[in-house]
Design an enzyme around this catalytic site. Structure first.
Site, PDB file in Angstrom:
ATOM      1  N   CYS A   2       0.859  -1.171   0.000  1.00  0.00           N
ATOM      2  CA  CYS A   2       0.000   0.000   0.000  1.00  0.00           C
ATOM      3  C   CYS A   2       0.897   1.223   0.000  1.00  0.00           C
ATOM      4  CB  CYS A   2      -0.864   0.012   1.255  1.00  0.00           C
ATOM      5  SG  CYS A   2      -1.770  -1.528   1.467  1.00  0.00           S
ATOM      6  N   ARG A  27       1.012   1.890  -6.027  1.00  0.00           N
ATOM      7  CA  ARG A  27       1.273   0.844  -5.031  1.00  0.00           C
ATOM      8  C   ARG A  27      -0.001   0.114  -4.603  1.00  0.00           C
ATOM      9  NH1 ARG A  27       6.313   1.184  -2.067  1.00  0.00           N
ATOM     10  NH2 ARG A  27       5.288  -0.043  -0.472  1.00  0.00           N
ATOM     11  N   TRP A  74      -4.053  -1.681  -1.267  1.00  0.00           N
ATOM     12  CA  TRP A  74      -4.200  -2.883  -2.090  1.00  0.00           C
ATOM     13  C   TRP A  74      -4.645  -3.954  -1.104  1.00  0.00           C
ATOM     14  CZ3 TRP A  74      -1.649  -7.739  -2.571  1.00  0.00           C
ATOM     15  CH2 TRP A  74      -1.905  -8.414  -3.769  1.00  0.00           C
ATOM     16  N   ASN A 100       0.883  -0.788   6.178  1.00  0.00           N
ATOM     17  CA  ASN A 100       1.212  -1.586   5.013  1.00  0.00           C
ATOM     18  C   ASN A 100       1.782  -2.899   5.535  1.00  0.00           C
ATOM     19  OD1 ASN A 100       1.956  -2.487   2.508  1.00  0.00           O
ATOM     20  ND2 ASN A 100       3.742  -1.148   2.322  1.00  0.00           N
ATOM     21  N   GLY A 101       1.159  -4.015   5.178  1.00  0.00           N
ATOM     22  CA  GLY A 101       1.649  -5.300   5.680  1.00  0.00           C
ATOM     23  C   GLY A 101       0.491  -6.154   6.150  1.00  0.00           C
ATOM     24  N   GLU A 486       8.459 -12.050 -21.573  1.00  0.00           N
ATOM     25  CA  GLU A 486       8.234 -10.667 -21.143  1.00  0.00           C
ATOM     26  C   GLU A 486       7.165  -9.991 -22.020  1.00  0.00           C
ATOM     27  OE1 GLU A 486       8.578  -8.880 -18.766  1.00  0.00           O
ATOM     28  OE2 GLU A 486       8.591  -6.801 -19.435  1.00  0.00           O
ATOM     29  N   LYS A 490       3.683  -8.476 -20.561  1.00  0.00           N
ATOM     30  CA  LYS A 490       3.257  -7.082 -20.777  1.00  0.00           C
ATOM     31  C   LYS A 490       1.836  -7.061 -21.293  1.00  0.00           C
ATOM     32  CE  LYS A 490       5.403  -5.306 -18.887  1.00  0.00           C
ATOM     33  NZ  LYS A 490       6.547  -5.765 -18.188  1.00  0.00           N
ATOM     34  N   GLU A 493      -0.871  -8.386 -18.556  1.00  0.00           N
ATOM     35  CA  GLU A 493      -1.117  -7.626 -17.321  1.00  0.00           C
ATOM     36  C   GLU A 493      -1.847  -6.309 -17.564  1.00  0.00           C
ATOM     37  OE1 GLU A 493       2.274  -6.408 -14.966  1.00  0.00           O
ATOM     38  OE2 GLU A 493       3.486  -6.093 -16.736  1.00  0.00           O
ATOM     39  N   HIS A 509       6.125 -29.924 -29.195  1.00  0.00           N
ATOM     40  CA  HIS A 509       5.875 -30.905 -28.135  1.00  0.00           C
ATOM     41  C   HIS A 509       4.510 -30.696 -27.475  1.00  0.00           C
ATOM     42  CE1 HIS A 509       9.914 -32.341 -28.648  1.00  0.00           C
ATOM     43  NE2 HIS A 509      10.358 -31.100 -28.555  1.00  0.00           N
ATOM     44  N   LYS A 608       2.357  -1.889  -7.862  1.00  0.00           N
ATOM     45  CA  LYS A 608       3.730  -1.750  -8.355  1.00  0.00           C
ATOM     46  C   LYS A 608       4.734  -2.580  -7.556  1.00  0.00           C
ATOM     47  CE  LYS A 608       6.850   0.025 -11.048  1.00  0.00           C
ATOM     48  NZ  LYS A 608       6.953  -0.608 -12.378  1.00  0.00           N
TER      49      LYS A 608
HETATM   50  O1  M6R Z   1       9.958  -4.382  -8.049  1.00  0.00           O
HETATM   51  P1  M6R Z   1      10.326  -5.702  -8.665  1.00  0.00           P
HETATM   52  O2  M6R Z   1      11.168  -5.548  -9.896  1.00  0.00           O
HETATM   53  O3  M6R Z   1      10.934  -6.650  -7.698  1.00  0.00           O
HETATM   54  O4  M6R Z   1       8.937  -6.327  -9.141  1.00  0.00           O
HETATM   55  C1  M6R Z   1       8.859  -7.627  -9.636  1.00  0.00           C
HETATM   56  C2  M6R Z   1       7.524  -7.885 -10.281  1.00  0.00           C
HETATM   57  O5  M6R Z   1       6.494  -7.712  -9.364  1.00  0.00           O
HETATM   58  C3  M6R Z   1       7.282  -6.944 -11.473  1.00  0.00           C
HETATM   59  O6  M6R Z   1       8.298  -7.040 -12.422  1.00  0.00           O
HETATM   60  C4  M6R Z   1       5.933  -7.272 -12.145  1.00  0.00           C
HETATM   61  O7  M6R Z   1       5.997  -8.527 -12.765  1.00  0.00           O
HETATM   62  C5  M6R Z   1       5.546  -6.173 -13.123  1.00  0.00           C
HETATM   63  N1  M6R Z   1       4.159  -5.873 -12.984  1.00  0.00           N
HETATM   64  C6  M6R Z   1       5.804  -6.536 -14.535  1.00  0.00           C
HETATM   65  O8  M6R Z   1       5.462  -5.546 -15.425  1.00  0.00           O
END
Ligand code: M6R
Length: 613
Positions: A2, A27, A74, A100-101, A486, A490, A493, A509, A608
């Site tokens: 959060c 966040r 969150w 937060n936690g 990757e 992208k 998400e 396979h 994030k």
């Molecule tokens: O802050 P971090 O790089 O450790 O975050 C890791 C993942 O949570 C982050 O890369 C996530 O997969 C992103 N949403 C990807 O775009």
């Protein structure tokens, strides 16, 4: 996971908190709220939904005063509704908390408090904190001591900020474990608290980071830091180089779009101060890497989550190829369960944009427990992954706000390449000509990225033809296989389209059964050592009626004649090609999501930094 902001000083806390939360909305954005001390009373405004709802609420029923605290959530415990939104007031309405936690023993604590007659008004674990603090105040303690007692009672990892109407001259905050940071920003006659630097950048760049199991009492003019056991700490004051403007959207529609287009600059910054093009050498001083240590390394475990893990996969290939050191990539959330075979000649290298990802930090802790050396590649300055490492490489990309990581993917690719060259050099495992050639290639990278970015309009056109697809396969081989993962991440998400990355060679396979006219296939086919194999992959997909979108090197007529659409990239040395091939996939995903009218920067269910396990 959060966002938290706090303010104490002569100004009205409300706009400071709202602005700070705006910069932290990435966040968490299920609900938002603030609490401000107004005429001796704590006034709370909070609601479900995004921060814009809280802003409306504050316009409808204004509140002003100081100190104040705010939160963007969150949800973990309790639905994302107004009742569960932070801040949470205690029963006396004289103490309020943002958190937060996760309070891991909250059921037990809630039962004890309920037995004492405390009435809970939310389903959150957080509410136990404020009731415990009130309980200790009722027994005669002041806010600081009541908070300390509470911090010692709760289990789990936390960032917590508290204020009391009866002690209006202070805010008490704490960090326990790895639930995200607590940063104290130092002003003149005013001070700030936040879970993350961007929230306070417009006010100050002088900050103190709380370490785990530290708490602070913050007044307008003082910051007193102590361990939870009461030992005074002389905190280090850090100067943050980021400026507030780099955390603004500027002319762009979304942060993600801005961050994609910032890559020429962020890649230039990534090289700055690290590459000596004349000597053909790399310098990574914060890594504390000596020739003796470099020669001793027998294995490197790369560990990370999500996008950062895909950067790690590329890093494994680079380090093995250039430095000839065996590497393994282990996902952060699995590392500690895999009982990794590590000793003092092993390095655990964590990669993280935020430096606060709980699973990545847990992997680092596992490495520490087993006596290994810890390195990290991190973007967020002062974050936990940077501070607990024995050596680090800072990504030097500036703040990344969009939830979908873009510039914080390409920067570590370059960092890992530089690390591989440096290791090879220090181990004496590379001849001068090769080393100089590898270093010289780095110079090309920002301009090559710029060439891809200049094709934005073409890529947007292709995105229009794909806007209604339901599934998509991404295929790659060799060093571009992680780019298939990757690219798919992208797309899924931010556009909510089901997308899978796959090693192209594995198609036969099983997954090839999925290919028909409804299955677009993105094939990474730049001129790299796997080019021919990818051509045959494209042919196989076409033979089964699939629509092929190829990432290809400019001038590649063969790919152009086979594919339905081409995302062109300039010719790039193959070991650096992922930096270039991923950019059109970032742009494609961005445009598809933007055309679908989705909230690109704050996709549903995501945040994030993932500071929970
Ligand atoms: O802050 P971090 O790089 O450790 O975050 C890791 C993942 O949570 C982050 O890369 C996530 O997969 C992103 N949403 C990807 O775009």
């Amino acid at each position: 996971m959060c966002g938290i902001v706090g303010y104490i000083g002569p100004r009205d806390a409300t706009p400071i908190i709202l602005n700070g939360l705006k910069r932290l909305e990435y966040r968490g954005y299920d609900s938002a709220g603030l609490a401000v001390l107004q005429a001796g009373k704590i006034e709370v405004r909070r609601d479900a939904g995004k921060l814009s709802r809280l802003t409306e609420l504050v316009q409808e029923t204004p509140v002003s005063g100081s100190p104040g605290i705010g939160h963007t959530r969150w949800a973990t415990h309790g639905a994302p509704n107004a009742r569960n939104a932070h801040p949470h007031l205690g029963s006396t309405k004289r103490v309020v908390v943002v958190h937060n936690g996760i309070v891991e023993n909250f059921l037990e604590l809630r039962d004890e408090l309920t037995a004492e007659g405390v009435k809970f008004s939310s389903e959150t674990d957080t509410e136990t904190i404020v009731h415990l603090v009130e309980h200790h105040i009722a027994s005669g303690l002041d806010l600081t001591e009541a908070a300390r007692r509470t911090f010692l009672q709760i289990q789990g990892a936390h960032g917590i900020v508290l204020l009391s109407a009866d002690e209006p001259d202070k805010i008490v905050c704490a960090r326990i474990g790895n639930a995200g940071g607590v940063v104290i920003g130092l002003g003149e006659g005013e001070n700030f608290i936040a879970s993350d630097i961007p929230a306070i950048l417009e006010h100050t760049r002088r900050v103190i980071f709380l370490e785990s199991r530290q708490m602070a009492v913050v007044t307008r003019d003082t910051v007193q830091v102590e361990t939870l056991d009461g030992m005074a700490i002389q905190p280090q004051v850090h100067s943050v180089a980021w400026d507030a403007v780099s955390a603004e959207k500027g002319e762009y529609r979304h942060f993600m779009q801005k961050e994609i287009h910032e890559q020429v600059r962020s890649l230039t910054d990534t090289l700055a101060g690290r590459v000596d093009f004349n000597a053909g050498r790399i310098r990574l001083p914060e890594l504390n890497l000596t020739p003796g240590l470099a020669r001793k390394i027998e294995k490197i475990y790369l560990t990370a989550c999500g996008t950062a893990a895909y950067a790690g996969m590329v890093g494994k290939i680079l380090i093995e190829k250039i430095a000839r050191i065996p590497c393994a990539l282990e996902i952060g959330s699995e590392f500690r369960y895999s009982d990794p075979i590590i000793d003092e000649n092993t390095i655990v290298l964590a990669i993280s944009q935020s430096g606060e990802t709980a699973d990545t930090l847990a992997a680092m802790e596992e490495g520490r427990k087993k006596g290994t050396r810890l390195w990290s590649i991190v973007n967020a300055i002062g974050s936990q992954a940077m501070r607990i490492a024995d050596g680090y490489i800072s990504m030097q990309t500036g703040p990344e706000i969009g939830v979908a990581s873009t510039k914080a993917f390409t920067a570590p690719l370059v960092d890992l390449y530089m690390l591989a060259v440096l290791l090879a050099d220090l181990r004496g495992g590379i001849d001068e000509k090769t080393r100089r050639a590898l270093v010289a290639d780095l110079r090309l990278i920002p301009a090559l990225a710029g060439k891809v970015l200049s094709r934005d309009a073409e890529i947007e056109k292709i995105a229009y033809t794909l806007k209604d697809i339901r599934d998509c396969l991404y295929l790659g081989r060799g060093i571009n296989m992680p780019i298939a993962y990757e690219g798919a991440l992208k797309l899924k998400e931010i556009s909510y389209i089901h997308a899978e990355g796959y090693p192209a060679g594995e198609m036969k396979h099983g997954p090839i059964a999925l290919i028909d006219e409804n299955m677009p296939v993105v094939c990474l086919a730049p001129k790299d050592p796997w080019h021919e194999k990818m051509i045959s992959q494209i042919q196989q997909a076409k033979a089964r009626g699939g629509m092929v979108i190829a990432v290809a090197t400019e001038g590649d007529e063969l790919v152009a004649s086979l594919a339905d659409h081409v995302l062109w990239v300039p010719e790039t040395p193959w070991m650096l090609s992922p930096v270039v091939t991923v950019i059109p996939l970032q742009m494609l995903a961005y445009h598809i999501a933007a055309i679908r009218g989705l909230d690109v920067d704050q996709p549903r269910n995501l945040a994030k930094s993932v500071t929970v396990e």
